[in-house]
Enzyme design. Sequence first.
Site, short mmCIF file in Angstrom:
data_model
loop_
_atom_site.label_atom_id
_atom_site.label_comp_id
_atom_site.label_asym_id
_atom_site.label_seq_id
_atom_site.Cartn_x
_atom_site.Cartn_y
_atom_site.Cartn_z
N SER A 242 -17.56 -5.76 -68.67
CA SER A 242 -18.86 -6.44 -68.70
C SER A 242 -19.83 -5.85 -67.69
O SER A 242 -20.86 -6.46 -67.40
CB SER A 242 -18.69 -7.93 -68.38
OG SER A 242 -17.95 -8.57 -69.36
N THR B 74 -18.54 -10.20 -65.36
CA THR B 74 -19.70 -9.80 -64.56
C THR B 74 -19.40 -9.95 -63.08
O THR B 74 -18.79 -10.94 -62.69
CB THR B 74 -20.90 -10.71 -64.91
OG1 THR B 74 -21.34 -10.37 -66.21
CG2 THR B 74 -22.05 -10.55 -63.93
N THR C 92 -24.29 -6.46 -64.62
CA THR C 92 -23.60 -6.79 -65.87
C THR C 92 -24.10 -5.95 -67.04
O THR C 92 -25.21 -5.41 -67.00
CB THR C 92 -23.85 -8.28 -66.23
OG1 THR C 92 -23.01 -8.64 -67.33
CG2 THR C 92 -25.29 -8.55 -66.61
N ARG D 193 -31.91 -8.53 -75.46
CA ARG D 193 -31.54 -9.82 -74.84
C ARG D 193 -31.30 -9.63 -73.33
O ARG D 193 -30.64 -8.69 -72.91
CB ARG D 193 -30.28 -10.35 -75.51
CG ARG D 193 -29.73 -11.64 -74.91
CD ARG D 193 -28.64 -11.38 -73.88
NE ARG D 193 -28.00 -12.61 -73.40
CZ ARG D 193 -27.18 -12.66 -72.38
NH1 ARG D 193 -26.88 -11.56 -71.71
NH2 ARG D 193 -26.64 -13.79 -71.99
N VAL D 194 -31.84 -10.52 -72.54
CA VAL D 194 -31.62 -10.48 -71.09
C VAL D 194 -30.95 -11.79 -70.69
O VAL D 194 -31.38 -12.87 -71.11
CB VAL D 194 -32.95 -10.29 -70.33
CG1 VAL D 194 -32.75 -10.43 -68.82
CG2 VAL D 194 -33.56 -8.93 -70.65
N GLY D 195 -29.90 -11.68 -69.90
CA GLY D 195 -29.20 -12.88 -69.44
C GLY D 195 -29.69 -13.32 -68.07
O GLY D 195 -30.80 -13.00 -67.65
N THR E 260 -21.62 -16.04 -63.05
CA THR E 260 -21.02 -15.27 -64.14
C THR E 260 -20.87 -16.23 -65.32
O THR E 260 -20.85 -17.44 -65.13
CB THR E 260 -19.66 -14.68 -63.73
OG1 THR E 260 -19.11 -13.94 -64.82
CG2 THR E 260 -18.66 -15.75 -63.33
N GLY E 261 -20.77 -15.68 -66.51
CA GLY E 261 -20.60 -16.54 -67.68
C GLY E 261 -21.78 -16.47 -68.62
O GLY E 261 -22.54 -15.50 -68.60
N GLY F 5 -25.06 -16.54 -69.76
CA GLY F 5 -26.32 -16.51 -69.02
C GLY F 5 -27.34 -17.53 -69.49
O GLY F 5 -28.09 -18.08 -68.70
C1 SD4 Z 1 -24.97 -12.61 -69.05
N1 SD4 Z 1 -23.91 -13.69 -67.17
O1 SD4 Z 1 -25.59 -11.60 -69.35
C2 SD4 Z 1 -23.89 -12.52 -68.01
C3 SD4 Z 1 -22.61 -12.33 -68.76
C4 SD4 Z 1 -21.38 -12.29 -67.97
O2 SD4 Z 1 -19.38 -11.22 -67.72
O3 SD4 Z 1 -21.18 -12.98 -67.00
N2 SD4 Z 1 -20.49 -11.45 -68.39
O4 SD4 Z 1 -25.15 -13.69 -69.59
#
Ligand code: SD4
Length: 314
Positions: free
Chosen positions: A86, A181, A199, A209-211, A232-233, A235
């Site tokens: 990631s 991430t 990430t 797409r932007v997280g 993390t997770g 977004g």
């Molecule tokens: C996102 N938080 O772009 C990031 C994704 C992530 O391990 O944590 N990936 O949403």
Amino acid sequence: MTEFSRRDFLKGTTVAGLGFLGPRGKPSKQDSSPVKKGKGPIIISTWNHGLAANEEAAKVLKTTGNPIEAAKRGVMVSEADPNVTSVGYGGWPNRDGIVQLDAAIMRGEDLEAGAVAGIEGIKHPVAVASLVLSETPHVLLVGQGAQDFAIEYGFKKENLLTPQAKEAWKKQAPLREDHDTIGMVLMGEDGKMAASCTTSGLAWKIPGRVGDSPLIAHGLYCDDEAGGAAATGVGEEVIKVAGSYQVVEFMRQGMDPNDAIKRVCQRIIRRDTSRPDRMVGFVAMRRDGKTGYGSTTGNFEAAVWKEGKNTLVK
Ligand code: SD4
């Protein structure tokens, strides 16, 4: 702006030279209790690859005493690792098979920050984010502009799609919400803090797409007067609650880092109870050096460097 004039703009640009954007003043003091010094270095980062990142960050902190340099160089270890799927090189691509990266870095002393989003072909987006912080009056550069800026500063364009990532993409299922991430928060011996986050985002995401990760207040936040946090997770979930900022603001009110994270995770869970499997995790450090971590689901781990020991906590 043409390529030629854009370059001239960049070359002729300094923070002072763009004074029209206004001075970035020091934050006002809101909490009068003293910052505890001499406790560092203390480092917390997400996931098990945070261990290697912590090692590097600790080394840099010890040799340079510079929290931004340490937060940058630490997470660059994950960016270069093809097994961290990631982040950076080896990160899973978007729907069209292109690796688009997001990264940000923030200094707790003066709230200066830099970030890049949707950058392609650059292995170390956090190093570019650090240059956005130090060399421009801006906070966030995106897409082609971010890549042009990186090349301007000597970065090479590289193929970031590893054969393994390409294979996975060929067999792609719908949007994947796997997470590794890296987000990092650290404090040097002098109590000065920084946070970083980098990430490749969600696998098979819609191009563009932007997280949360490159967004200050969402993927990370850091203020020496309160503390720092990184996420993390998924977004989209972090963004809806301004996750990292909210963790820091709860700590500013005196809350324990674990409790601050728990409150924000509860907010995320309450917002949409139909998706309890949607993972969001945070790492945090209060200005007194106390660390915390937690997630909306059970499957989260953090790497903590404290008193010379690097430990994975689950
Ligand atoms: C996102 N938080 O772009 C990031 C994704 C992530 O391990 O944590 N990936 O949403």
